[in-house]
Design a protein around this motif. Structure first.
Motif, mmCIF file in Angstrom:
data_model
loop_
_atom_site.group_PDB
_atom_site.id
_atom_site.type_symbol
_atom_site.label_atom_id
_atom_site.label_comp_id
_atom_site.label_asym_id
_atom_site.label_seq_id
_atom_site.Cartn_x
_atom_site.Cartn_y
_atom_site.Cartn_z
ATOM 1 N N GLY A 30 0.813 -1.277 0.132
ATOM 2 C CA GLY A 30 0.036 0.007 -0.080
ATOM 3 C C GLY A 30 0.713 1.290 0.115
ATOM 4 O O GLY A 30 0.481 2.327 0.660
ATOM 5 N N ALA A 31 1.887 1.213 -0.905
ATOM 6 C CA ALA A 31 2.881 2.371 -0.917
ATOM 7 C C ALA A 31 2.112 3.663 -1.515
ATOM 8 O O ALA A 31 1.207 3.389 -2.345
ATOM 9 C CB ALA A 31 4.042 1.981 -1.796
ATOM 10 N N GLU A 32 2.345 4.806 -0.903
ATOM 11 C CA GLU A 32 1.598 5.842 -1.256
ATOM 12 C C GLU A 32 2.649 7.054 -1.577
ATOM 13 O O GLU A 32 3.487 7.521 -0.560
ATOM 14 C CB GLU A 32 0.839 6.382 -0.080
ATOM 15 C CG GLU A 32 -0.533 7.100 -0.372
ATOM 16 C CD GLU A 32 -1.144 7.469 0.927
ATOM 17 O OE1 GLU A 32 -1.273 9.074 1.102
ATOM 18 O OE2 GLU A 32 -1.493 6.628 1.626
ATOM 19 N N LEU A 33 2.775 7.884 -2.581
ATOM 20 C CA LEU A 33 3.507 8.840 -2.657
ATOM 21 C C LEU A 33 2.743 10.245 -2.135
ATOM 22 O O LEU A 33 1.588 10.458 -2.500
ATOM 23 C CB LEU A 33 3.715 9.178 -4.355
ATOM 24 C CG LEU A 33 5.074 9.378 -5.015
ATOM 25 C CD1 LEU A 33 6.101 8.597 -4.649
ATOM 26 C CD2 LEU A 33 4.775 9.698 -6.454
ATOM 27 N N ARG A 34 3.669 11.079 -1.558
ATOM 28 C CA ARG A 34 3.244 12.301 -1.230
ATOM 29 C C ARG A 34 4.226 13.467 -1.406
ATOM 30 O O ARG A 34 5.485 13.044 -1.310
ATOM 31 C CB ARG A 34 3.025 12.264 0.364
ATOM 32 C CG ARG A 34 1.827 11.245 0.962
ATOM 33 C CD ARG A 34 1.601 11.100 2.147
ATOM 34 N NE ARG A 34 1.050 10.162 2.782
ATOM 35 C CZ ARG A 34 0.639 9.950 4.059
ATOM 36 N NH1 ARG A 34 1.044 10.691 4.917
ATOM 37 N NH2 ARG A 34 -0.097 8.690 4.364
ATOM 38 N N THR A 35 3.821 14.432 -1.916
ATOM 39 C CA THR A 35 4.495 15.670 -2.088
ATOM 40 C C THR A 35 4.329 16.851 -0.842
ATOM 41 O O THR A 35 3.279 17.089 -0.563
ATOM 42 C CB THR A 35 4.435 16.262 -3.497
ATOM 43 O OG1 THR A 35 2.931 16.758 -3.612
ATOM 44 C CG2 THR A 35 4.318 15.004 -4.483
ATOM 45 N N TYR A 36 5.506 17.580 -0.886
ATOM 46 C CA TYR A 36 5.370 18.447 0.155
ATOM 47 C C TYR A 36 5.972 19.783 -0.569
ATOM 48 O O TYR A 36 7.042 19.768 -1.168
ATOM 49 C CB TYR A 36 5.954 18.175 1.318
ATOM 50 C CG TYR A 36 5.501 16.815 1.961
ATOM 51 C CD1 TYR A 36 4.493 17.227 2.813
ATOM 52 C CD2 TYR A 36 5.976 15.833 1.638
ATOM 53 C CE1 TYR A 36 3.786 16.055 3.347
ATOM 54 C CE2 TYR A 36 5.613 14.608 2.161
ATOM 55 C CZ TYR A 36 4.435 14.658 3.051
ATOM 56 O OH TYR A 36 3.880 13.496 3.659
ATOM 57 N N LYS A 37 5.691 21.025 -0.245
ATOM 58 C CA LYS A 37 5.981 22.079 -0.756
ATOM 59 C C LYS A 37 7.285 22.570 0.658
ATOM 60 O O LYS A 37 7.041 22.145 1.716
ATOM 61 C CB LYS A 37 5.286 23.408 -0.744
ATOM 62 C CG LYS A 37 4.270 23.238 -2.058
ATOM 63 C CD LYS A 37 4.142 24.606 -2.753
ATOM 64 C CE LYS A 37 3.251 24.383 -3.596
ATOM 65 N NZ LYS A 37 3.345 23.363 -4.738
ATOM 66 N N LYS A 38 8.396 23.396 0.207
ATOM 67 C CA LYS A 38 9.180 23.914 1.109
ATOM 68 C C LYS A 38 8.469 24.517 2.245
ATOM 69 O O LYS A 38 7.560 25.255 2.199
ATOM 70 C CB LYS A 38 10.182 24.911 0.287
ATOM 71 C CG LYS A 38 11.084 25.485 1.311
ATOM 72 C CD LYS A 38 11.823 26.697 0.582
ATOM 73 C CE LYS A 38 12.630 27.137 1.432
ATOM 74 N NZ LYS A 38 13.598 28.402 0.801
ATOM 75 N N GLY A 39 8.857 24.024 3.599
ATOM 76 C CA GLY A 39 8.360 24.444 4.685
ATOM 77 C C GLY A 39 7.106 23.616 5.172
ATOM 78 O O GLY A 39 6.928 23.877 6.632
ATOM 79 N N GLY A 58 14.240 15.952 -3.003
ATOM 80 C CA GLY A 58 14.285 17.079 -1.810
ATOM 81 C C GLY A 58 15.211 16.807 -0.902
ATOM 82 O O GLY A 58 15.994 15.883 -0.726
ATOM 83 N N SER A 59 14.856 17.402 0.406
ATOM 84 C CA SER A 59 15.429 17.060 1.604
ATOM 85 C C SER A 59 14.700 17.536 2.721
ATOM 86 O O SER A 59 13.778 18.610 2.805
ATOM 87 C CB SER A 59 16.964 17.975 1.576
ATOM 88 O OG SER A 59 16.860 19.301 1.618
ATOM 89 N N LEU A 60 14.533 16.763 4.057
ATOM 90 C CA LEU A 60 13.968 17.031 5.260
ATOM 91 C C LEU A 60 14.920 17.448 6.317
ATOM 92 O O LEU A 60 15.951 16.931 6.452
ATOM 93 C CB LEU A 60 13.155 15.999 5.378
ATOM 94 C CG LEU A 60 12.283 15.328 4.271
ATOM 95 C CD1 LEU A 60 11.849 13.969 4.710
ATOM 96 C CD2 LEU A 60 11.282 16.256 3.860
ATOM 97 N N HIS A 61 14.239 17.979 7.284
ATOM 98 C CA HIS A 61 14.876 18.198 8.547
ATOM 99 C C HIS A 61 13.967 17.354 9.810
ATOM 100 O O HIS A 61 12.829 17.703 9.764
ATOM 101 C CB HIS A 61 15.285 19.704 8.915
ATOM 102 C CG HIS A 61 16.317 20.018 8.373
ATOM 103 N ND1 HIS A 61 16.597 21.387 8.470
ATOM 104 C CD2 HIS A 61 17.231 19.455 7.663
ATOM 105 C CE1 HIS A 61 17.994 21.553 7.746
ATOM 106 N NE2 HIS A 61 18.253 20.436 7.417
ATOM 107 N N SER A 105 9.732 18.310 -1.769
ATOM 108 C CA SER A 105 10.168 17.055 -1.534
ATOM 109 C C SER A 105 9.099 16.182 -1.631
ATOM 110 O O SER A 105 7.806 16.342 -1.837
ATOM 111 C CB SER A 105 10.538 16.905 -0.258
ATOM 112 O OG SER A 105 11.573 17.812 0.245
ATOM 113 N N VAL A 106 9.527 14.832 -2.091
ATOM 114 C CA VAL A 106 8.560 13.784 -2.402
ATOM 115 C C VAL A 106 8.891 12.581 -1.544
ATOM 116 O O VAL A 106 10.146 12.413 -1.436
ATOM 117 C CB VAL A 106 8.564 13.443 -3.816
ATOM 118 C CG1 VAL A 106 7.674 12.197 -4.232
ATOM 119 C CG2 VAL A 106 8.384 14.741 -4.667
#
Lengths: 219, 219
Positions: A30-39, A58-61, A105-106
DNA sequence: GCCTTTCTGTTGTAAAAACAACCGCTTTGT
DNA sequence: ACAAAGCGGTTGTTTTTACAACAGAAAGGC
């Protein structure tokens, strides 16, 4: 999802598993792709996590802000890195940190409990994956110990040298690029930014190192 | 070895495995009992570890001394706790820390690679054990993050409060016993002992807490 | 019991860090 | 192009810590 198979293939989690099989597993899990905008927040402190997450772009903290807005950065997540593994165990409580997108990021989320809890004969990769998970978290464990070593130093200078020289060792070069700007580095090392900036310049004047933006060279 | 089966049975590693089966597994895994006198080294920094270790009697410290003799205590190991799991992965390098007996202690060593690398159908507990290992290291990971949180505090007072209040939460009581004397606590929190002692007394005078030896009560 | 060692608290001083305020430069958005 | 926001460096002040030295209490060995 297909676009990211090459990235997934190179992750620790899918080590030893072919691209075709990964695709099968992803749908099975059940893998799911999610995208995020900066911040944007990827995960929030206090949440309960059911999934393991892989960053594919992308990259995350991983970080935490206290009541007074003081930020503490636990670690940087780059493409191909896994996170959330520590919270997959049944008795693990709520998340202790926020995870936030430093740039667009994705991620791929998937329910790793299916791997851990279903009949182990259901899929020939279950065992490989559990083992991979184990190695991945084992490595993260060692890297946390190393971070503790940096933070445990008594002076800002020692913290900087401890961190930078380990990065140099990891990147196998005296010339390194770090994934932090000054404020972020200060938040990562748990020191005051201006004091750190000051110390960096002193060290540069003493000929210990050189830097420009987030590139450092150790002498 | 038999004497310690009850202890082993209660460890995370053998969770869900019966006493009889543990005995069988131990011999199959080449388990080895080792005893240490107070102050002896159990493991040394730089060694390569092939085994996973369970403490069945006494207590240990995972620590590190630098060139100048400054000691840093990473964590305390109590009876029933596992250690060394982080170094079982094939690419994990040398040990980063010493492990030392704080009092006379007894450990069980066994080659966990046999579980991880042999044909997984050889023994019906392989999978359980790998999963247990995963949960164990996952928990250790979370506890390292919490330690980072203590150490990341800027003042000695904040470090103490962060540590003590977490202990209180863990022990589910405002009155707690810690496994450290003053010097050891200072080495654990990476601060100067006398400064810490000073701060503790100030906090006591302000009515924040009370203590006697290694017992503390938070108000 | 007595001596020695270890542990804890205390004090003063010097060093370091935090904090706050500010400035010039760069990047970003419109 | 311009304004606004973000970033990195600088400085001075205050707070905190480290360090060193010492003293009394407790613990351990003989």
């Amino acid at each position: 999802m297909k676009d990211y198979i090459p990235v997934l293939k190179r992750t620790k989690l899918f080590s030893g598993i072919g691209g075709e099989d990964i695709l099968t597993m992803l749908s099975c899990l059940g893998a799911e792709l999610r995208t995020y905008k900066k911040g944007e927040y990827v995960l929030r402190q206090g949440e309960h996590l059911r999934d393991i997450v892989i960053l594919v772009e992308g990259s995350l903290h991983i970080q935490k802000d206290d009541y007074w807005g003081n930020r503490s950065i636990l670690r940087h997540i780059g493409v191909g890195e896994i996170f959330g593994e520590a919270y997959v165990a049944p008795e693990s409580g709520a998340l202790l940190n926020d995870v936030i997108a430093v740039e667009n990021s994705v991620t791929v989320f998937f329910d790793v409990k299916r791997v851990l809890t279903t009949c182990t004969s259901a899929c020939r990769f279950h065992n490989t994956m559990v083992q991979n998970l184990f190695f991945a978290i084992s490595e993260k464990n060692r890297s946390l110990v190393q971070k503790l070593e940096h933070i445990s130093r008594r002076t800002i200078r020692e913290k900087l040298l401890s961190y930078l020289s380990e990065e140099a060792k990891k990147q196998n070069s005296g010339s390194i690029t770090i994934p932090f700007n000054r404020q972020q580095l200060a938040d990562y090392l748990s020191v005051d930014r201006s004091a750190m900036s000051n110390e960096l310049c002193k060290m540069r004047d003493e000929g210990l190192l050189a830097f420009e933006k987030n590139r450092f060279r150790l002498f």
